[in-house]
Design a protein around this motif. Structure first.
Motif, PDB file in Angstrom:
ATOM      1  N   ASP A 296       0.853  -1.181   0.000  1.00 23.17           N
ATOM      2  CA  ASP A 296       0.000   0.000   0.000  1.00 23.17           C
ATOM      3  C   ASP A 296       0.897   1.241   0.000  1.00 23.17           C
ATOM      4  OD1 ASP A 296      -1.594   2.253   1.220  1.00 23.17           O
ATOM      5  OD2 ASP A 296      -3.161   0.715   1.197  1.00 23.17           O
ATOM      6  N   PRO A 297       0.581   2.275  -0.798  1.00 26.50           N
ATOM      7  CA  PRO A 297       1.418   3.483  -0.806  1.00 26.50           C
ATOM      8  C   PRO A 297       1.589   4.113   0.574  1.00 26.50           C
ATOM      9  CG  PRO A 297      -0.145   3.522  -2.630  1.00 26.50           C
ATOM     10  CD  PRO A 297      -0.516   2.352  -1.774  1.00 26.50           C
ATOM     11  N   ARG A 298       0.604   3.873   1.466  1.00 34.32           N
ATOM     12  CA  ARG A 298       0.695   4.442   2.820  1.00 34.32           C
ATOM     13  C   ARG A 298       1.516   3.557   3.755  1.00 34.32           C
ATOM     14  NH1 ARG A 298      -5.593   4.713   3.673  1.00 34.32           N
ATOM     15  NH2 ARG A 298      -5.262   2.739   2.585  1.00 34.32           N
ATOM     16  N   GLY A 299       1.962   2.412   3.266  1.00 28.51           N
ATOM     17  CA  GLY A 299       2.761   1.508   4.079  1.00 28.51           C
ATOM     18  C   GLY A 299       2.041   0.194   4.345  1.00 28.51           C
ATOM     19  N   THR A 300       2.820  -0.861   4.429  1.00 28.57           N
ATOM     20  CA  THR A 300       2.273  -2.204   4.654  1.00 28.57           C
ATOM     21  C   THR A 300       3.173  -2.957   5.615  1.00 28.57           C
ATOM     22  OG1 THR A 300       1.253  -2.334   2.456  1.00 28.57           O
ATOM     23  CG2 THR A 300       1.733  -4.428   3.535  1.00 28.57           C
ATOM     24  N   ALA A 301       2.555  -3.794   6.424  1.00 28.28           N
ATOM     25  CA  ALA A 301       3.298  -4.740   7.262  1.00 28.28           C
ATOM     26  C   ALA A 301       2.823  -6.141   6.927  1.00 28.28           C
ATOM     27  CB  ALA A 301       3.083  -4.443   8.739  1.00 28.28           C
ATOM     28  N   TRP A 302       3.787  -7.045   6.767  1.00 27.56           N
ATOM     29  CA  TRP A 302       3.474  -8.465   6.592  1.00 27.56           C
ATOM     30  C   TRP A 302       3.857  -9.188   7.877  1.00 27.56           C
ATOM     31  CZ3 TRP A 302       5.425  -5.502   2.618  1.00 27.56           C
ATOM     32  CH2 TRP A 302       4.716  -5.498   1.420  1.00 27.56           C
ATOM     33  N   ALA A 391       2.750  -6.952  16.648  1.00 33.94           N
ATOM     34  CA  ALA A 391       2.120  -7.300  15.370  1.00 33.94           C
ATOM     35  C   ALA A 391       1.919  -8.801  15.219  1.00 33.94           C
ATOM     36  CB  ALA A 391       2.963  -6.769  14.212  1.00 33.94           C
ATOM     37  N   LEU A 392       2.591  -9.601  16.057  1.00 31.67           N
ATOM     38  CA  LEU A 392       2.463 -11.053  15.934  1.00 31.67           C
ATOM     39  C   LEU A 392       1.082 -11.544  16.352  1.00 31.67           C
ATOM     40  CD1 LEU A 392       6.001 -12.038  17.261  1.00 31.67           C
ATOM     41  CD2 LEU A 392       5.197 -12.010  14.888  1.00 31.67           C
ATOM     42  N   ASP A 393       0.339 -10.715  17.092  1.00 30.42           N
ATOM     43  CA  ASP A 393      -1.066 -10.992  17.408  1.00 30.42           C
ATOM     44  C   ASP A 393      -1.843  -9.723  17.083  1.00 30.42           C
ATOM     45  OD1 ASP A 393      -3.395 -12.167  18.269  1.00 30.42           O
ATOM     46  OD2 ASP A 393      -3.030 -11.719  20.393  1.00 30.42           O
ATOM     47  N   GLU A 690      16.547 -15.368   4.866  1.00 28.98           N
ATOM     48  CA  GLU A 690      16.033 -14.970   6.170  1.00 28.98           C
ATOM     49  C   GLU A 690      14.881 -13.984   5.972  1.00 28.98           C
ATOM     50  OE1 GLU A 690      19.119 -14.715   5.186  1.00 28.98           O
ATOM     51  OE2 GLU A 690      20.490 -15.703   6.580  1.00 28.98           O
ATOM     52  N   VAL A 691      13.781 -14.203   6.669  1.00 26.00           N
ATOM     53  CA  VAL A 691      12.643 -13.290   6.621  1.00 26.00           C
ATOM     54  C   VAL A 691      12.198 -13.038   8.061  1.00 26.00           C
ATOM     55  CG1 VAL A 691      10.274 -12.925   5.843  1.00 26.00           C
ATOM     56  CG2 VAL A 691      11.876 -14.156   4.383  1.00 26.00           C
ATOM     57  N   PRO A 692      12.198 -11.791   8.511  1.00 23.12           N
ATOM     58  CA  PRO A 692      11.745 -11.525   9.880  1.00 23.12           C
ATOM     59  C   PRO A 692      10.268 -11.839  10.034  1.00 23.12           C
ATOM     60  CG  PRO A 692      12.076  -9.469   8.681  1.00 23.12           C
ATOM     61  CD  PRO A 692      12.598 -10.564   7.800  1.00 23.12           C
ATOM     62  N   ALA A 693       9.847 -12.112  11.243  1.00 23.46           N
ATOM     63  CA  ALA A 693       8.448 -12.469  11.489  1.00 23.46           C
ATOM     64  C   ALA A 693       7.511 -11.295  11.225  1.00 23.46           C
ATOM     65  CB  ALA A 693       8.278 -12.961  12.922  1.00 23.46           C
ATOM     66  N   VAL A 694       8.026 -10.079  11.330  1.00 23.46           N
ATOM     67  CA  VAL A 694       7.260  -8.872  10.997  1.00 23.46           C
ATOM     68  C   VAL A 694       8.100  -8.078   9.998  1.00 23.46           C
ATOM     69  CG1 VAL A 694       6.135  -6.794  11.864  1.00 23.46           C
ATOM     70  CG2 VAL A 694       6.260  -8.834  13.316  1.00 23.46           C
ATOM     71  N   LEU A 695       7.532  -7.840   8.823  1.00 24.47           N
ATOM     72  CA  LEU A 695       8.265  -7.203   7.727  1.00 24.47           C
ATOM     73  C   LEU A 695       7.524  -5.945   7.300  1.00 24.47           C
ATOM     74  CD1 LEU A 695      10.521  -7.450   5.480  1.00 24.47           C
ATOM     75  CD2 LEU A 695       8.797  -8.693   4.136  1.00 24.47           C
ATOM     76  N   PHE A 696       8.247  -4.828   7.180  1.00 26.38           N
ATOM     77  CA  PHE A 696       7.632  -3.555   6.806  1.00 26.38           C
ATOM     78  C   PHE A 696       8.040  -3.176   5.392  1.00 26.38           C
ATOM     79  CE2 PHE A 696       7.950  -3.473  11.436  1.00 26.38           C
ATOM     80  CZ  PHE A 696       6.636  -3.181  11.781  1.00 26.38           C
ATOM     81  N   SER A 697       7.109  -2.525   4.674  1.00 26.36           N
ATOM     82  CA  SER A 697       7.355  -2.205   3.272  1.00 26.36           C
ATOM     83  C   SER A 697       8.455  -1.170   3.088  1.00 26.36           C
ATOM     84  CB  SER A 697       6.062  -1.703   2.611  1.00 26.36           C
ATOM     85  OG  SER A 697       5.538  -0.581   3.301  1.00 26.36           O
ATOM     86  N   ASP A 701      14.578  -4.658   2.471  1.00 30.78           N
ATOM     87  CA  ASP A 701      15.931  -5.217   2.432  1.00 30.78           C
ATOM     88  C   ASP A 701      16.205  -6.132   3.623  1.00 30.78           C
ATOM     89  OD1 ASP A 701      16.754  -4.172   0.036  1.00 30.78           O
ATOM     90  OD2 ASP A 701      17.491  -2.305   0.906  1.00 30.78           O
ATOM     91  N   ALA A 702      15.283  -6.157   4.584  1.00 27.68           N
ATOM     92  CA  ALA A 702      15.426  -7.096   5.705  1.00 27.68           C
ATOM     93  C   ALA A 702      15.359  -8.536   5.228  1.00 27.68           C
ATOM     94  CB  ALA A 702      14.337  -6.837   6.754  1.00 27.68           C
ATOM     95  N   ILE A 703      14.751  -8.761   4.032  1.00 25.81           N
ATOM     96  CA  ILE A 703      14.723 -10.114   3.467  1.00 25.81           C
ATOM     97  C   ILE A 703      16.143 -10.494   3.070  1.00 25.81           C
ATOM     98  CG2 ILE A 703      13.890 -11.532   1.558  1.00 25.81           C
ATOM     99  CD1 ILE A 703      11.403  -9.730   1.503  1.00 25.81           C
TER     100      ILE A 703
END
Length: 820
Positions: A296-302, A391-393, A690-697, A701-703
């Motif tokens: 999302d242009p406003r930001g996303t968290a996976w 964010a995990l819950d 490696e992928v962190p449990a919470v990833l921000f858009s 590069d954390a991937i």
């Protein structure tokens, strides 16, 4: 068809007769490469004699003896060559038998039969299951080859997996035959080599305490252990051989070789089944680009949440099929519309989940749109950036102004309130009548159709009919039935909130939450769908295995993964269920509602209302499990169609690495084996990132970025074998004994000998005392996507079972997180 083929007689047309290893040796020998002479006992002989033994066919025994004599007698190496071995996507490294130093006719006959039997050893079966290779149709050829009296031997990767530029080769070597290298028995000498010039770029001395010559093992004198086993001149010859093998095959190869009499001999050349550094970086860049486009242009968290618990690493076919369940125009969307929501029509086949480097993760920007095009609630991404663990819950927050701006949001506020009120009213109204209809009509009717479909003769359906069945049952199961079977989860959540809100003002938030948990204990599905109860009855024999499979044969371990066999297909898996059930405590009895009502001082008519709410909670918790049970019946039909397509087209498990969109090409006769192999390899590469449990858009590069070491941890530095990071409790073993049935451990063991492979299957990571980057065990670890580290002497004494450890396979570190 012949029972025996000499290397000179082998061509591409012989593949089904000689297996992967035999085909490679025959072709490379024919190309003039320095392959020791030999012959192959073909799969025709295996199929004819594996049950009754070679002794039952005197003519064949004489033919084997004659072929052996034609090699000049003396010691030979006898190696398995199964029909699925040394493929582009599955190496089968070390999974079947190799016998060295075999001499004489009788010993040779015995060695051939040992190779035949090794097709079904525990480690070979475990490897095939993990790699989704179908055992149907497999057969075993056997290679008999003149044994090279090696002064030194080992393995060469013609492309160093850690070299992004592709300018280096990587070799590992030890004294004597290469068996001690590939089995991980020694820490070999390691050399990085310039592929253009043959120059040695770096070398690391190993600890080569044992060697094998012929079939005998001996101790290496201390002074020889401190010497490199290969000279620069010999290594230059090895590089030249590597270049020739690459030129012949046209791609990088994993080569086993031996050095004797001043020359390098080629013993095996198979595809490199894992990605190198360059491929890994390309895959990482593609994943990041894909997520950037979806953000999302406003930001996303996976967030690794919910679905990742039951489907942590789906195969491509499974993810494509499950997409129909998750999609806004699929099962979830249909359920939401039934309950009064209006999913954003712009989502179409999209869902609230994305596949991030092979792992399903919730997209917190998209999830709210699964209910409304302009949802009046959102997830607090700003808070999650400050405190990612929250964010995990994830909990959405009501925000009627979301996406509208202040002025228009205020104007829309009455409509927003009405919309939410109507949604809640519709949900409550449907929950009042759902249980009776679902148990009495919806579920039984669906189960009857699924049983009838599973009972049909699938072999009589032509390929087009199989694909038609697949699509029909995907829609029937994951949309038409799922729109009902998913509702108990919503109703249970609503009932949980109602009970909690009654107790919260009387007991306080913390105690109220605990009390609802106590009231939930003992909630069980109806008997026909009560899997935990049936397992408890199976262990002491209160129900027979046949009775258990009649009800639950469509269930299984990791059952949301379509590639995973069901218990009805592999009834031997029930042994693990029974072992796990013995000694396991029974499910605690539910706390009486009156007891909690007394504690909360709820009396009069309010007590009756409270007890009714508790009953609703327990009912829907049970129906939530029942819904999954019946949905998995339809899922079993979907799997059955795919298994039949895989068998019909000889894909050996490749179907799981295609998608439904590929099936028209498959039934049209197009060869998709290369596409499936590429997808399998790409998935392995993704899972190594490696992928962190919470990833921000704004930090994609954390991937692939190594995770930070845990603070205060005790770090051990070893040799990196397989990239990736995993954390879990250590399981320290010195012998390959049985592992805990639930898995999830970090296996700590002496070596990477293939005998350990059954324990690899349920491990999260591997830690070994010895073993090289090119050992069989290291190759299998990379194929399985397991972070792995070796070169840690006495690690089985330094770590204790139960300690929490983090393994970083890219850095070669093992960190004790919890010293216990």
């Amino acid at each position: 068809m012949p029972d025996i083929l000499h290397f000179a007689e082998i061509t591409d047309a012989s593949a089904a007769l000689v297996g992967g290893k035999g085909l490679s040796l025959g072709k490379t020998a024919g190309a003039g490469l320095p392959v020791p002479s030999g012959f192959v006992v073909t799969t025709q002989a295996y199929r004819r004699l594996v049950e009754r033994g070679i002794g039952s066919d005197a003519a064949f025994a004489r033919a084997v003896a004659g072929a052996y004599d034609a090699l000049g007698g003396g010691p030979v190496a006898v190696r398995s060559s199964a029909t699925a071995e040394d493929a582009a996507d599955t190496s089968f490294a070390g999974q079947q038998e190799t016998i060295l130093g075999v001499q004489g006719h009788d010993a040779l006959i015995d060695a051939i039969e040992r190779c035949w039997r090794s097709l079904f050893t525990a480690r070979a079966v475990a490897y095939r299951e993990k790699q989704n290779v179908d055992a149907a149709g497999l057969a075993m050829a056997v290679v008999v080859q003149k044994l090279v009296p090696a002064e030194a031997a080992g393995v060469l990767f013609t492309r160093d997996p850690l070299d992004a530029d592709g300018k280096r080769m990587l070799a590992e070597a030890s004294w004597g035959l290469g068996e001690v290298v590939v089995s991980g028995r020694v820490q070999p000498d390691r050399f990085t080599l310039d592929r253009a010039t043959g120059a040695v770029l770096s070398r690391a001395l190993g600890s080569k305490a044992v060697r094998v010559d012929g079939g005998a093992e001996s101790h290496v004198p201390a002074d020889q252990q401190r010497l490199f086993c290969m000279s620069d001149g010999a290594l230059s010859q090895l590089v030249e051989l590597g270049r020739k093998v690459e030129a012949y095959y046209g791609d990088a190869r994993d080569i086993e070789w031996a050095f004797a009499g001043g020359a390098v001999h080629l013993l095996q050349a198979r595809p490199i089944t894992v990605a190198g550094a360059a491929e890994r970086e390309q895959a990482r860049a593609a994943v990041i680009a894909d997520l950037r486009a979806k953000a999302d242009p406003r930001g996303t968290a996976w967030v690794r949440y919910n679905l990742s618990e039951v489907l942590p690493e789906p195969t491509p076919m499974t993810w494509a099929v499950v997409g129909r369940l998750l999609a806004a125009d699929g099962g979830f969307g249909a359920m939401n519309r039934d309950l009064g929501a209006k999913p954003d029509p712009a989502l179409g086949a999209q869902s609230g989940f994305d596949l991030v480097a092979g792992r399903p993760m919730a997209n917190l920007s998209r999830l709210p749109r699964m209910q409304f095009a302009r949802p009046p609630f959102e997830y607090p991404l700003g808070l999650y950036r400050k405190e990612p663990h929250r964010a995990l819950d994830p909990k959405p927050a009501l925000n009627p102004l979301a996406g509208k701006g202040c002025f228009f949001g205020i104007l829309a506020l009455p409509g927003t309130v009405l919309k939410l009120t109507k949604l809640m009213s519709t949900t409550k109204k449907q929950s009042d009548t759902f249980a009776v209809k679902f148990e009495g009509e919806t579920a039984p009717a669906f189960a009857a159709r699924a049983r009838a479909a599973l009972a049909q003769d699938w072999a009589k359906l032509d390929p087009a009919a199989l694909v038609s069945e697949l699509h029909a049952w995907t829609d029937l199961t994951l949309i038409d039935f799922a729109r009902h079977s998913l509702k108990p989860t919503v109703f249970a959540d609503l009932a949980w909130s109602e009970v909690f809100e009654v107790l919260k003002p009387k007991l306080g938030e913390e105690r109220a939450r605990a009390a609802v948990g106590e009231l939930s204990l003992g909630a069980a599905p109806p008997d026909a769908a009560n899997l935990p109860g049936a397992v408890r009855d199976l262990a002491p024999g209160r129900v027979t295995r046949a009775e258990f499979l009649e009800k639950f044969g469509h269930r299984g371990t990791n059952e949301m993964e379509l590639a995973q066999p069901r218990w009805g297909e592999t009834p031997q898996e029930l042994d693990k269920l029974v072992r796990g059930a013995h000694g396991r405590a029974h499910t605690p009895a539910a706390v009486d509602a009156d007891k909690i009502a007394d504690e909360a001082r709820i009396g009069g008519p309010f007590r009756d209302q409270f007890k009714a709410k508790v009953l609703r909670l327990r009912t829907f918790l049970g129906l939530r499990e029942a819904g999954k049970h019946y949905l998995l019946m339809g899922y079993a039909v979907i799997r059955r169609a795919l298994v039949e397509l895989d068998r019909r087209f000889g894909l050996n498990g490749g179907i799981w690495f295609l998608t439904p969109a590929d099936l028209p090409d498959l039934i049209a006769g197009k060869d998709l084996s290369a596409k499936a192999a590429a997808a399998r390899k790409l998935r392995q590469t993704h899972l190594s990132l490696e992928v962190p449990a919470v990833l921000f858009s704004d930090d994609l590069d954390a991937i692939g970025r190594p995770l930070p070491a845990p603070p205060g941890g005790n770090q051990l530095d070893g040799v990196p074998l397989s990239a990736g990071v995993a954390e879990g409790p250590a399981l320290v073993l010195t012998e390959p004994t049985a592992a805990p049935p639930d898995g999830g451990y970090v296996l700590v063991c002496p070596s990477t000998d293939p005998a350990w492979v059954p324990l690899f299957v349920h491990a999260k990571a591997l830690v070994m005392e010895t073993g090289g980057v090119l050992s069989h065990g290291a190759i299998v670890a990379r194929e399985f996507g397991l972070p792995a580290v070796a070169g840690l002497p006495n690690v089985t004494e330094r770590l204790k079972t139960g300690q929490m450890v983090r393994v970083d396979g890219g850095r070669g570190t093992v960190t004790v997180v919890d010293a216990n």
